[in-house]
Motif scaffolding. Structure first.
Motif, mmCIF file in Angstrom:
data_model
loop_
_atom_site.group_PDB
_atom_site.id
_atom_site.type_symbol
_atom_site.label_atom_id
_atom_site.label_comp_id
_atom_site.label_asym_id
_atom_site.label_seq_id
_atom_site.Cartn_x
_atom_site.Cartn_y
_atom_site.Cartn_z
ATOM 1 N N ILE A 38 0.811 -1.214 0.000
ATOM 2 C CA ILE A 38 0.000 0.000 0.000
ATOM 3 C C ILE A 38 0.846 1.267 0.000
ATOM 4 O O ILE A 38 0.303 2.363 -0.095
ATOM 5 C CB ILE A 38 -0.966 0.015 1.195
ATOM 6 N N ASP A 39 2.160 1.129 0.109
ATOM 7 C CA ASP A 39 3.069 2.275 0.030
ATOM 8 C C ASP A 39 4.230 1.898 -0.873
ATOM 9 O O ASP A 39 4.753 0.776 -0.811
ATOM 10 C CB ASP A 39 3.605 2.651 1.418
ATOM 11 N N GLY A 40 4.632 2.839 -1.703
ATOM 12 C CA GLY A 40 5.757 2.565 -2.575
ATOM 13 C C GLY A 40 6.403 3.839 -3.047
ATOM 14 O O GLY A 40 5.751 4.883 -3.167
ATOM 15 N N GLY A 41 7.694 3.759 -3.315
ATOM 16 C CA GLY A 41 8.425 4.928 -3.774
ATOM 17 C C GLY A 41 9.411 4.587 -4.870
ATOM 18 O O GLY A 41 9.814 3.427 -5.041
ATOM 19 N N TYR A 42 9.780 5.606 -5.611
ATOM 20 C CA TYR A 42 10.784 5.473 -6.666
ATOM 21 C C TYR A 42 11.740 6.644 -6.558
ATOM 22 O O TYR A 42 11.323 7.804 -6.486
ATOM 23 C CB TYR A 42 10.133 5.463 -8.046
ATOM 24 N N GLU A 43 13.040 6.348 -6.522
ATOM 25 C CA GLU A 43 14.066 7.381 -6.447
ATOM 26 C C GLU A 43 14.616 7.643 -7.840
ATOM 27 O O GLU A 43 15.064 6.721 -8.527
ATOM 28 C CB GLU A 43 15.189 6.942 -5.511
ATOM 29 N N TYR A 44 14.579 8.886 -8.257
ATOM 30 C CA TYR A 44 15.064 9.247 -9.582
ATOM 31 C C TYR A 44 16.564 9.025 -9.680
ATOM 32 O O TYR A 44 17.302 9.242 -8.717
ATOM 33 C CB TYR A 44 14.757 10.715 -9.893
ATOM 34 N N ASP A 45 17.015 8.610 -10.875
ATOM 35 C CA ASP A 45 18.456 8.468 -11.088
ATOM 36 C C ASP A 45 19.029 9.585 -11.955
ATOM 37 O O ASP A 45 20.217 9.603 -12.258
ATOM 38 C CB ASP A 45 18.798 7.096 -11.678
ATOM 39 N N GLY A 46 18.152 10.534 -12.348
ATOM 40 C CA GLY A 46 18.626 11.697 -13.099
ATOM 41 C C GLY A 46 18.547 11.561 -14.599
ATOM 42 O O GLY A 46 18.846 12.514 -15.328
ATOM 43 N N THR A 47 18.128 10.382 -15.097
ATOM 44 C CA THR A 47 18.054 10.196 -16.548
ATOM 45 C C THR A 47 16.617 10.223 -17.068
ATOM 46 O O THR A 47 16.400 10.175 -18.276
ATOM 47 C CB THR A 47 18.688 8.854 -16.951
ATOM 48 N N GLU A 48 15.638 10.290 -16.186
ATOM 49 C CA GLU A 48 14.247 10.166 -16.597
ATOM 50 C C GLU A 48 13.704 11.464 -17.198
ATOM 51 O O GLU A 48 13.933 12.548 -16.673
ATOM 52 C CB GLU A 48 13.358 9.790 -15.401
ATOM 53 N N LEU A 49 12.983 11.315 -18.308
ATOM 54 C CA LEU A 49 12.226 12.450 -18.846
ATOM 55 C C LEU A 49 11.040 12.762 -17.937
ATOM 56 O O LEU A 49 10.742 13.915 -17.657
ATOM 57 C CB LEU A 49 11.695 12.115 -20.246
ATOM 58 N N TYR A 50 10.359 11.730 -17.518
ATOM 59 C CA TYR A 50 9.186 11.867 -16.661
ATOM 60 C C TYR A 50 9.004 10.539 -15.936
ATOM 61 O O TYR A 50 9.542 9.496 -16.336
ATOM 62 C CB TYR A 50 7.919 12.174 -17.485
ATOM 63 N N VAL A 51 8.222 10.588 -14.875
ATOM 64 C CA VAL A 51 7.826 9.372 -14.162
ATOM 65 C C VAL A 51 6.353 9.522 -13.781
ATOM 66 O O VAL A 51 5.932 10.587 -13.315
ATOM 67 C CB VAL A 51 8.674 9.141 -12.888
ATOM 68 N N ARG A 52 5.590 8.469 -13.986
ATOM 69 C CA ARG A 52 4.205 8.407 -13.526
ATOM 70 C C ARG A 52 4.028 7.095 -12.773
ATOM 71 O O ARG A 52 4.924 6.243 -12.777
ATOM 72 C CB ARG A 52 3.214 8.499 -14.691
ATOM 73 N N ALA A 53 2.903 6.934 -12.121
ATOM 74 C CA ALA A 53 2.648 5.695 -11.387
ATOM 75 C C ALA A 53 1.289 5.132 -11.766
ATOM 76 O O ALA A 53 0.319 5.883 -11.953
ATOM 77 C CB ALA A 53 2.709 5.933 -9.878
ATOM 78 N N LEU A 54 1.233 3.824 -11.891
ATOM 79 C CA LEU A 54 -0.006 3.100 -12.152
ATOM 80 C C LEU A 54 -0.217 2.120 -11.012
ATOM 81 O O LEU A 54 0.649 1.281 -10.733
ATOM 82 C CB LEU A 54 0.082 2.346 -13.479
ATOM 83 N N ILE A 55 -1.353 2.224 -10.330
ATOM 84 C CA ILE A 55 -1.673 1.336 -9.222
ATOM 85 C C ILE A 55 -2.760 0.385 -9.679
ATOM 86 O O ILE A 55 -3.805 0.808 -10.182
ATOM 87 C CB ILE A 55 -2.144 2.123 -7.978
ATOM 88 N N THR A 56 -2.512 -0.905 -9.515
ATOM 89 C CA THR A 56 -3.474 -1.929 -9.903
ATOM 90 C C THR A 56 -3.879 -2.733 -8.686
ATOM 91 O O THR A 56 -3.029 -3.235 -7.951
ATOM 92 C CB THR A 56 -2.886 -2.865 -10.972
ATOM 93 N N SER A 57 -5.180 -2.837 -8.477
ATOM 94 C CA SER A 57 -5.745 -3.580 -7.352
ATOM 95 C C SER A 57 -5.940 -5.041 -7.738
ATOM 96 O O SER A 57 -6.073 -5.378 -8.923
ATOM 97 C CB SER A 57 -7.085 -2.947 -6.956
ATOM 98 N N SER A 58 -5.980 -5.914 -6.742
ATOM 99 C CA SER A 58 -6.305 -7.319 -6.997
ATOM 100 C C SER A 58 -7.810 -7.534 -7.117
ATOM 101 O O SER A 58 -8.261 -8.635 -7.429
ATOM 102 C CB SER A 58 -5.762 -8.198 -5.861
#
Length: 444
Positions: free
Chosen positions: A392-412
Protein backbone atom coordinates in the motif's frame (compact mmCIF):
# COMPACT_ATOMS: atom_id res chain seq x y z
CA UNK A 1 0.57 30.37 -37.32
CA UNK A 2 -2.79 29.05 -38.58
CA UNK A 3 -3.71 25.61 -37.37
CA UNK A 4 -3.63 24.12 -40.87
CA UNK A 5 -0.12 25.46 -41.50
CA UNK A 6 1.11 24.27 -38.12
CA UNK A 7 -0.31 20.80 -38.74
CA UNK A 8 1.17 20.50 -42.23
CA UNK A 9 4.55 21.46 -40.81
CA UNK A 10 4.37 18.83 -38.08
CA UNK A 11 2.67 16.04 -39.96
CA UNK A 12 5.94 14.84 -41.49
CA UNK A 13 7.23 14.14 -37.99
CA UNK A 14 8.41 10.64 -38.84
CA UNK A 15 9.60 11.39 -42.36
CA UNK A 16 12.24 13.66 -40.83
CA UNK A 17 14.66 12.83 -38.06
CA UNK A 18 11.94 14.35 -35.84
CA UNK A 19 11.51 18.07 -35.42
CA UNK A 20 14.09 18.57 -32.67
CA UNK A 21 13.21 22.06 -31.52
CA UNK A 22 15.68 23.86 -29.27
CA UNK A 23 14.90 22.60 -25.80
CA UNK A 24 16.61 23.89 -22.69
CA UNK A 25 17.65 21.39 -20.10
CA UNK A 26 15.42 21.83 -17.08
CA UNK A 27 14.06 20.09 -14.02
CA UNK A 28 10.35 20.68 -13.42
CA UNK A 29 9.92 18.40 -10.41
CA UNK A 30 9.24 20.32 -7.23
CA UNK A 31 8.56 19.27 -3.66
CA UNK A 32 4.80 18.78 -3.66
CA UNK A 33 2.66 16.70 -1.34
CA UNK A 34 -0.86 15.93 -2.50
CA UNK A 35 -2.80 15.05 0.63
CA UNK A 36 -5.99 16.24 2.28
CA UNK A 37 -5.51 18.75 5.07
CA UNK A 38 -7.43 21.33 7.08
CA UNK A 39 -7.37 23.65 4.06
CA UNK A 40 -7.42 21.30 1.07
CA UNK A 41 -9.67 18.37 0.21
CA UNK A 42 -9.93 15.62 -2.40
CA UNK A 43 -12.99 16.18 -4.59
CA UNK A 44 -14.31 13.30 -6.69
CA UNK A 45 -15.83 14.14 -10.03
CA UNK A 46 -16.86 12.91 -13.46
CA UNK A 47 -15.89 15.08 -16.42
CA UNK A 48 -17.88 13.31 -19.14
CA UNK A 49 -21.64 12.82 -18.67
CA UNK A 50 -24.60 12.54 -21.06
CA UNK A 51 -28.28 13.19 -20.40
CA UNK A 52 -31.54 13.27 -22.36
CA UNK A 53 -30.35 16.60 -23.76
CA UNK A 54 -28.42 14.43 -26.25
CA UNK A 55 -27.96 10.63 -26.17
CA UNK A 56 -28.17 9.81 -22.47
CA UNK A 57 -31.20 7.95 -21.17
CA UNK A 58 -32.07 9.91 -18.02
CA UNK A 59 -32.95 13.40 -16.85
CA UNK A 60 -30.20 15.76 -15.62
CA UNK A 61 -31.60 15.99 -12.09
CA UNK A 62 -31.75 12.20 -11.79
CA UNK A 63 -28.19 11.86 -13.01
CA UNK A 64 -27.07 14.52 -10.55
CA UNK A 65 -28.82 12.58 -7.79
CA UNK A 66 -27.04 9.35 -8.81
CA UNK A 67 -23.60 10.95 -8.55
CA UNK A 68 -24.44 12.71 -5.31
CA UNK A 69 -25.71 9.47 -3.79
CA UNK A 70 -22.55 7.63 -4.85
CA UNK A 71 -20.03 9.87 -3.13
CA UNK A 72 -19.13 12.36 -5.85
CA UNK A 73 -18.64 16.05 -5.20
CA UNK A 74 -19.01 17.29 -8.78
CA UNK A 75 -20.26 16.20 -12.18
CA UNK A 76 -19.92 17.90 -15.57
CA UNK A 77 -22.81 17.69 -18.04
CA UNK A 78 -21.23 17.24 -21.49
CA UNK A 79 -23.97 16.62 -24.01
CA UNK A 80 -23.10 16.57 -27.69
CA UNK A 81 -22.83 20.06 -29.19
CA UNK A 82 -25.39 21.50 -26.81
CA UNK A 83 -25.74 23.36 -23.54
CA UNK A 84 -28.69 23.10 -21.18
CA UNK A 85 -29.58 26.77 -21.59
CA UNK A 86 -32.81 26.98 -23.62
CA UNK A 87 -36.38 25.70 -23.49
CA UNK A 88 -36.45 22.07 -24.60
CA UNK A 89 -39.39 19.66 -24.67
CA UNK A 90 -39.14 15.97 -25.57
CA UNK A 91 -41.68 13.25 -26.21
CA UNK A 92 -42.41 11.63 -22.87
CA UNK A 93 -42.18 8.08 -24.25
CA UNK A 94 -40.25 8.38 -27.52
CA UNK A 95 -36.85 9.16 -26.08
CA UNK A 96 -33.95 6.98 -24.99
CA UNK A 97 -35.17 6.75 -21.40
CA UNK A 98 -38.82 6.38 -22.29
CA UNK A 99 -41.61 5.82 -19.82
CA UNK A 100 -39.36 4.15 -17.22
CA UNK A 101 -37.21 7.28 -16.97
CA UNK A 102 -40.27 9.50 -16.64
CA UNK A 103 -41.80 7.32 -13.92
CA UNK A 104 -38.50 7.36 -12.03
CA UNK A 105 -38.36 11.17 -12.35
CA UNK A 106 -41.90 11.76 -11.07
CA UNK A 107 -41.34 9.38 -8.17
CA UNK A 108 -38.22 11.29 -7.10
CA UNK A 109 -39.64 14.80 -7.69
CA UNK A 110 -43.38 14.64 -6.96
CA UNK A 111 -44.10 18.20 -5.79
CA UNK A 112 -44.67 20.28 -8.92
CA UNK A 113 -41.16 19.96 -10.34
CA UNK A 114 -41.99 18.02 -13.52
CA UNK A 115 -43.63 19.98 -16.36
CA UNK A 116 -45.65 18.25 -19.08
CA UNK A 117 -47.84 19.35 -21.98
CA UNK A 118 -49.83 18.01 -24.92
CA UNK A 119 -48.31 18.74 -28.33
CA UNK A 120 -49.75 17.43 -31.61
CA UNK A 121 -51.49 14.63 -29.78
CA UNK A 122 -48.39 13.52 -27.89
CA UNK A 123 -47.46 14.10 -24.27
CA UNK A 124 -44.18 15.96 -23.80
CA UNK A 125 -41.96 16.65 -20.80
CA UNK A 126 -39.75 19.66 -20.38
CA UNK A 127 -36.04 19.16 -19.79
CA UNK A 128 -34.88 21.42 -16.99
CA UNK A 129 -32.23 23.99 -17.86
CA UNK A 130 -28.84 23.79 -16.17
CA UNK A 131 -29.44 26.68 -13.76
CA UNK A 132 -32.70 25.16 -12.53
CA UNK A 133 -31.09 21.77 -11.91
CA UNK A 134 -28.12 23.41 -10.23
CA UNK A 135 -30.32 25.41 -7.88
CA UNK A 136 -32.31 22.30 -6.98
CA UNK A 137 -29.43 19.81 -6.58
CA UNK A 138 -26.24 21.66 -5.62
CA UNK A 139 -25.05 21.99 -2.04
CA UNK A 140 -22.27 24.58 -1.49
CA UNK A 141 -18.92 22.92 -0.75
CA UNK A 142 -20.57 19.49 -0.82
CA UNK A 143 -21.84 18.84 -4.34
CA UNK A 144 -21.90 20.98 -7.47
CA UNK A 145 -22.79 20.67 -11.13
CA UNK A 146 -20.64 22.13 -13.90
CA UNK A 147 -21.89 23.09 -17.34
CA UNK A 148 -19.87 21.55 -20.14
CA UNK A 149 -20.15 20.27 -23.68
CA UNK A 150 -18.85 17.43 -25.79
CA UNK A 151 -17.58 19.17 -28.91
CA UNK A 152 -18.52 16.45 -31.39
CA UNK A 153 -16.53 16.73 -34.59
CA UNK A 154 -15.03 14.39 -37.17
CA UNK A 155 -12.64 14.06 -40.06
CA UNK A 156 -13.99 11.82 -42.78
CA UNK A 157 -14.96 8.59 -40.97
CA UNK A 158 -12.99 9.38 -37.80
CA UNK A 159 -14.95 10.71 -34.79
CA UNK A 160 -13.07 13.44 -32.95
CA UNK A 161 -14.69 14.46 -29.68
CA UNK A 162 -13.41 16.93 -27.09
CA UNK A 163 -15.04 17.75 -23.75
CA UNK A 164 -15.18 21.32 -22.49
CA UNK A 165 -15.50 21.68 -18.72
CA UNK A 166 -16.89 24.94 -17.30
CA UNK A 167 -18.30 26.87 -20.22
CA UNK A 168 -21.29 29.17 -20.53
CA UNK A 169 -20.99 29.58 -24.30
CA UNK A 170 -21.47 26.86 -26.89
CA UNK A 171 -18.27 25.85 -28.66
CA UNK A 172 -19.37 24.67 -32.12
CA UNK A 173 -17.26 22.02 -33.91
CA UNK A 174 -14.75 23.71 -36.19
CA UNK A 175 -13.97 20.93 -38.70
CA UNK A 176 -10.63 20.78 -40.46
CA UNK A 177 -8.47 19.29 -43.18
CA UNK A 178 -7.04 16.39 -41.18
CA UNK A 179 -7.40 14.67 -37.83
CA UNK A 180 -4.71 16.93 -36.39
CA UNK A 181 -6.26 20.02 -37.95
CA UNK A 182 -9.69 19.25 -36.48
CA UNK A 183 -8.22 18.86 -32.98
CA UNK A 184 -6.09 21.98 -33.33
CA UNK A 185 -8.88 24.18 -34.67
CA UNK A 186 -11.21 23.19 -31.85
CA UNK A 187 -8.45 23.70 -29.30
CA UNK A 188 -7.58 27.12 -30.72
CA UNK A 189 -11.23 28.19 -30.66
CA UNK A 190 -11.58 27.10 -27.03
CA UNK A 191 -8.42 28.94 -25.99
CA UNK A 192 -9.53 32.08 -27.81
CA UNK A 193 -12.91 31.97 -26.12
CA UNK A 194 -11.28 31.48 -22.70
CA UNK A 195 -9.01 34.47 -23.29
CA UNK A 196 -11.99 36.64 -24.26
CA UNK A 197 -14.31 35.54 -21.45
CA UNK A 198 -11.84 34.98 -18.63
CA UNK A 199 -13.74 31.80 -17.75
CA UNK A 200 -11.49 28.88 -16.81
CA UNK A 201 -12.58 26.31 -19.36
CA UNK A 202 -10.65 23.05 -19.65
CA UNK A 203 -10.81 21.11 -22.92
CA UNK A 204 -9.66 17.51 -23.19
CA UNK A 205 -9.59 14.94 -25.97
CA UNK A 206 -12.03 12.09 -25.46
CA UNK A 207 -11.50 8.38 -26.12
CA UNK A 208 -8.80 8.41 -28.86
CA UNK A 209 -9.50 4.74 -29.66
CA UNK A 210 -13.20 5.31 -30.30
CA UNK A 211 -13.38 4.40 -33.97
CA UNK A 212 -9.58 4.26 -33.66
CA UNK A 213 -9.76 7.87 -34.75
CA UNK A 214 -6.65 9.42 -33.18
CA UNK A 215 -3.10 8.11 -33.09
CA UNK A 216 -0.42 8.97 -30.55
CA UNK A 217 1.53 10.79 -33.26
CA UNK A 218 -1.45 12.99 -34.08
CA UNK A 219 -2.39 13.84 -30.51
CA UNK A 220 1.17 14.59 -29.40
CA UNK A 221 1.33 17.50 -31.86
CA UNK A 222 -1.75 19.45 -30.75
CA UNK A 223 -0.65 22.72 -29.19
CA UNK A 224 -2.67 23.68 -26.12
CA UNK A 225 -4.14 20.21 -25.61
CA UNK A 226 -2.68 18.91 -22.35
CA UNK A 227 -5.37 16.39 -21.30
CA UNK A 228 -6.82 13.21 -22.75
CA UNK A 229 -8.83 10.25 -21.52
CA UNK A 230 -6.51 7.42 -20.59
CA UNK A 231 -9.57 5.59 -19.22
CA UNK A 232 -13.13 5.96 -20.52
CA UNK A 233 -16.11 3.99 -19.20
CA UNK A 234 -17.80 3.34 -22.55
CA UNK A 235 -17.44 -0.29 -23.70
CA UNK A 236 -16.89 0.74 -27.33
CA UNK A 237 -13.85 2.98 -26.91
CA UNK A 238 -11.16 0.27 -26.78
CA UNK A 239 -9.01 1.52 -23.90
CA UNK A 240 -6.89 -1.64 -24.18
CA UNK A 241 -6.39 -1.40 -27.95
CA UNK A 242 -5.81 -4.60 -29.88
CA UNK A 243 -3.11 -6.34 -31.94
CA UNK A 244 -2.82 -3.39 -34.32
CA UNK A 245 -3.83 -0.49 -32.11
CA UNK A 246 -1.93 0.81 -29.10
CA UNK A 247 -3.70 0.98 -25.76
CA UNK A 248 -4.41 4.42 -24.34
CA UNK A 249 -1.80 3.77 -21.65
CA UNK A 250 0.81 3.02 -24.30
CA UNK A 251 -0.24 6.10 -26.25
CA UNK A 252 0.20 8.20 -23.10
CA UNK A 253 3.85 7.24 -22.75
CA UNK A 254 4.58 7.71 -26.45
CA UNK A 255 2.95 11.14 -26.40
CA UNK A 256 4.83 12.36 -23.34
CA UNK A 257 8.18 11.00 -24.47
CA UNK A 258 7.99 12.85 -27.77
CA UNK A 259 6.39 16.01 -26.40
CA UNK A 260 9.12 16.38 -23.80
CA UNK A 261 12.12 15.13 -25.78
CA UNK A 262 11.30 16.33 -29.28
CA UNK A 263 8.44 18.78 -29.58
CA UNK A 264 9.05 21.21 -26.71
CA UNK A 265 5.44 20.83 -25.57
CA UNK A 266 4.05 20.43 -22.04
CA UNK A 267 3.33 17.10 -20.44
CA UNK A 268 -0.01 15.44 -21.28
CA UNK A 269 -2.19 14.50 -18.31
CA UNK A 270 -4.42 11.40 -18.27
CA UNK A 271 -8.06 11.55 -17.16
CA UNK A 272 -10.47 8.80 -16.17
CA UNK A 273 -14.13 9.45 -17.03
CA UNK A 274 -17.45 7.64 -17.21
CA UNK A 275 -18.73 8.88 -20.57
CA UNK A 276 -21.99 7.76 -19.00
CA UNK A 277 -25.07 7.36 -21.19
CA UNK A 278 -26.99 4.49 -19.62
CA UNK A 279 -28.44 4.73 -16.12
CA UNK A 280 -30.79 1.74 -16.14
CA UNK A 281 -28.92 -1.50 -15.52
CA UNK A 282 -30.25 -4.77 -16.85
CA UNK A 283 -28.63 -8.14 -17.47
CA UNK A 284 -29.05 -7.71 -21.21
CA UNK A 285 -27.92 -4.10 -21.49
CA UNK A 286 -24.71 -3.03 -19.81
CA UNK A 287 -24.09 0.05 -21.92
CA UNK A 288 -21.98 2.97 -20.78
CA UNK A 289 -22.91 3.20 -17.14
CA UNK A 290 -21.80 5.58 -14.37
CA UNK A 291 -19.19 4.75 -11.76
CA UNK A 292 -16.41 3.45 -13.99
CA UNK A 293 -13.90 6.29 -13.98
CA UNK A 294 -13.35 9.59 -12.20
CA UNK A 295 -10.79 12.18 -11.13
CA UNK A 296 -9.80 13.05 -7.58
CA UNK A 297 -8.87 16.74 -7.47
CA UNK A 298 -7.06 18.39 -4.55
CA UNK A 299 -8.06 21.99 -3.97
CA UNK A 300 -9.17 24.36 -1.24
CA UNK A 301 -12.69 25.01 -2.50
CA UNK A 302 -15.39 23.21 -4.47
CA UNK A 303 -15.84 25.73 -7.28
CA UNK A 304 -15.51 25.22 -11.05
CA UNK A 305 -12.60 27.62 -11.60
CA UNK A 306 -10.67 26.15 -8.67
CA UNK A 307 -11.18 22.60 -9.92
CA UNK A 308 -10.02 23.50 -13.43
CA UNK A 309 -6.93 25.28 -12.16
CA UNK A 310 -6.04 22.36 -9.88
CA UNK A 311 -6.38 19.97 -12.82
CA UNK A 312 -4.15 22.19 -14.93
CA UNK A 313 -1.56 22.21 -12.13
CA UNK A 314 -1.55 18.39 -12.03
CA UNK A 315 -3.03 18.33 -8.53
CA UNK A 316 -5.16 15.26 -9.14
CA UNK A 317 -5.12 11.58 -9.88
CA UNK A 318 -7.46 9.43 -11.95
CA UNK A 319 -9.18 6.30 -10.72
CA UNK A 320 -11.48 3.43 -11.57
CA UNK A 321 -11.70 2.22 -7.99
CA UNK A 322 -8.41 2.68 -6.11
CA UNK A 323 -8.26 5.50 -3.55
CA UNK A 324 -4.98 7.19 -2.69
CA UNK A 325 -4.11 8.78 0.61
CA UNK A 326 -1.06 10.74 -0.46
CA UNK A 327 1.22 11.45 -3.41
CA UNK A 328 4.67 12.90 -2.72
CA UNK A 329 6.52 14.45 -5.62
CA UNK A 330 9.99 15.78 -4.88
CA UNK A 331 13.13 16.62 -6.80
CA UNK A 332 14.55 13.24 -5.76
CA UNK A 333 11.63 10.85 -6.11
CA UNK A 334 7.96 9.94 -6.03
CA UNK A 335 6.02 8.19 -3.28
CA UNK A 336 2.47 6.86 -3.32
CA UNK A 337 0.31 5.84 -0.36
CA UNK A 338 -2.91 3.87 -0.90
CA UNK A 339 -6.07 3.73 1.21
CA UNK A 340 -6.16 -0.01 1.83
CA UNK A 341 -9.34 -2.04 1.40
CA UNK A 342 -9.85 -5.30 3.34
CA UNK A 343 -8.56 -8.43 1.58
CA UNK A 344 -7.23 -6.43 -1.38
CA UNK A 345 -3.61 -6.28 -2.50
CA UNK A 346 -1.95 -3.64 -4.68
CA UNK A 347 0.91 -3.27 -7.16
CA UNK A 348 2.47 0.12 -7.83
CA UNK A 349 4.29 0.41 -11.17
CA UNK A 350 6.50 3.45 -11.68
CA UNK A 351 6.64 4.10 -15.41
CA UNK A 352 8.78 6.47 -17.45
CA UNK A 353 11.28 6.99 -20.23
CA UNK A 354 14.98 7.40 -19.56
CA UNK A 355 17.37 9.32 -21.78
CA UNK A 356 18.95 8.49 -24.06
CA UNK A 357 16.34 6.13 -25.45
CA UNK A 358 15.97 4.10 -28.61
CA UNK A 359 14.00 6.38 -30.95
CA UNK A 360 13.41 3.76 -33.63
CA UNK A 361 9.81 3.14 -34.67
CA UNK A 362 8.22 0.78 -37.15
CA UNK A 363 4.80 0.76 -38.82
CA UNK A 364 2.11 -1.21 -37.01
CA UNK A 365 1.04 -2.87 -40.26
CA UNK A 366 2.72 -4.00 -43.48
CA UNK A 367 -0.14 -2.38 -45.35
CA UNK A 368 1.07 1.21 -45.89
CA UNK A 369 -2.44 2.66 -46.20
CA UNK A 370 -3.59 0.94 -43.02
CA UNK A 371 -0.39 1.84 -41.17
CA UNK A 372 -0.92 5.54 -41.87
CA UNK A 373 -3.85 5.50 -39.44
CA UNK A 374 -2.19 3.44 -36.72
CA UNK A 375 0.06 4.44 -33.84
CA UNK A 376 3.54 3.22 -34.72
CA UNK A 377 5.42 0.56 -32.77
CA UNK A 378 8.04 2.01 -30.41
CA UNK A 379 10.96 0.51 -28.57
CA UNK A 380 10.73 -0.86 -25.06
CA UNK A 381 12.70 2.16 -23.87
CA UNK A 382 9.59 4.29 -24.26
CA UNK A 383 7.33 4.12 -21.23
CA UNK A 384 9.01 1.22 -19.48
CA UNK A 385 8.29 -0.02 -15.96
CA UNK A 386 11.16 1.41 -13.95
CA UNK A 387 10.18 -0.23 -10.67
CA UNK A 388 7.30 -2.27 -9.23
CA UNK A 389 6.28 -2.34 -5.58
CA UNK A 390 3.79 -4.68 -3.90
CA UNK A 391 1.88 -3.12 -1.02
CA UNK A 392 0.00 0.00 0.00
CA UNK A 393 3.07 2.27 0.03
CA UNK A 394 5.76 2.57 -2.57
CA UNK A 395 8.42 4.93 -3.77
CA UNK A 396 10.78 5.47 -6.67
CA UNK A 397 14.07 7.38 -6.45
CA UNK A 398 15.06 9.25 -9.58
CA UNK A 399 18.46 8.47 -11.09
CA UNK A 400 18.63 11.70 -13.10
CA UNK A 401 18.05 10.20 -16.55
CA UNK A 402 14.25 10.17 -16.60
CA UNK A 403 12.23 12.45 -18.85
CA UNK A 404 9.19 11.87 -16.66
CA UNK A 405 7.83 9.37 -14.16
CA UNK A 406 4.20 8.41 -13.53
CA UNK A 407 2.65 5.69 -11.39
CA UNK A 408 -0.01 3.10 -12.15
CA UNK A 409 -1.67 1.34 -9.22
CA UNK A 410 -3.47 -1.93 -9.90
CA UNK A 411 -5.74 -3.58 -7.35
CA UNK A 412 -6.31 -7.32 -7.00
CA UNK A 413 -10.05 -6.60 -6.91
CA UNK A 414 -12.05 -6.88 -10.11
CA UNK A 415 -14.14 -3.85 -10.95
CA UNK A 416 -17.77 -4.50 -9.93
CA UNK A 417 -19.13 -2.94 -13.14
CA UNK A 418 -16.20 -2.97 -15.56
CA UNK A 419 -15.77 -1.42 -18.98
CA UNK A 420 -14.60 -4.84 -20.13
CA UNK A 421 -14.95 -8.12 -18.26
CA UNK A 422 -11.80 -8.80 -16.29
CA UNK A 423 -10.84 -5.17 -15.61
CA UNK A 424 -9.22 -4.60 -12.21
CA UNK A 425 -9.65 -1.41 -10.22
CA UNK A 426 -6.83 1.06 -10.88
CA UNK A 427 -5.47 4.53 -10.21
CA UNK A 428 -3.30 6.69 -12.46
CA UNK A 429 -0.84 9.15 -10.88
CA UNK A 430 0.05 12.01 -13.21
CA UNK A 431 3.52 12.27 -14.77
CA UNK A 432 6.20 14.37 -13.13
CA UNK A 433 8.54 16.07 -15.61
CA UNK A 434 12.17 15.70 -14.58
CA UNK A 435 14.43 16.86 -17.39
CA UNK A 436 14.44 17.77 -21.03
CA UNK A 437 17.47 16.80 -23.12
CA UNK A 438 19.54 19.58 -24.60
CA UNK A 439 19.68 19.70 -28.35
CA UNK A 440 23.25 19.06 -29.53
CA UNK A 441 24.92 22.30 -30.65
CA UNK A 442 25.59 22.63 -34.36
CA UNK A 443 29.21 22.41 -35.43
CA UNK A 444 28.60 25.14 -38.04
Amino acid sequence: MPASSRCSTLVSLFALTFLCLPVASQVDAQDVTLKASDTEHWYRGNLHTHTLWSDGDDYPEMIAAWYQDHGYQFVVFTDHNTLHDYEQWIDLEKNKGGLKAFQKLTAAFPAGWVETREHKGRKQVRLKEFDAVYNRMAKPQEFILIQGEEITDSYRRYPIHMCATNTRDLLPPMGGDSVIDVMQRNMDAAISRRERSGEATLVHLNHPNFGYAVTAEQLMQVVGENFFEVHNGHPLVHNAGDKLHASTGRMWDIINTWRLAKLNLPVMYGLATDDSHDYFQTLLHRGSQPGRGWVMVLTDTLKPDALVKALEAGRFYSSSGVTLNEIQQTSTGMKVSIVAEPNVSYRIDFIGTRTPFDEATTPASDDAEQAANLTRVYSGDVGKVLKSVEGIDGGYEYDGTELYVRALITSSRLHPNPVQVGNFERAWVQPVVLARPEKPKSSN
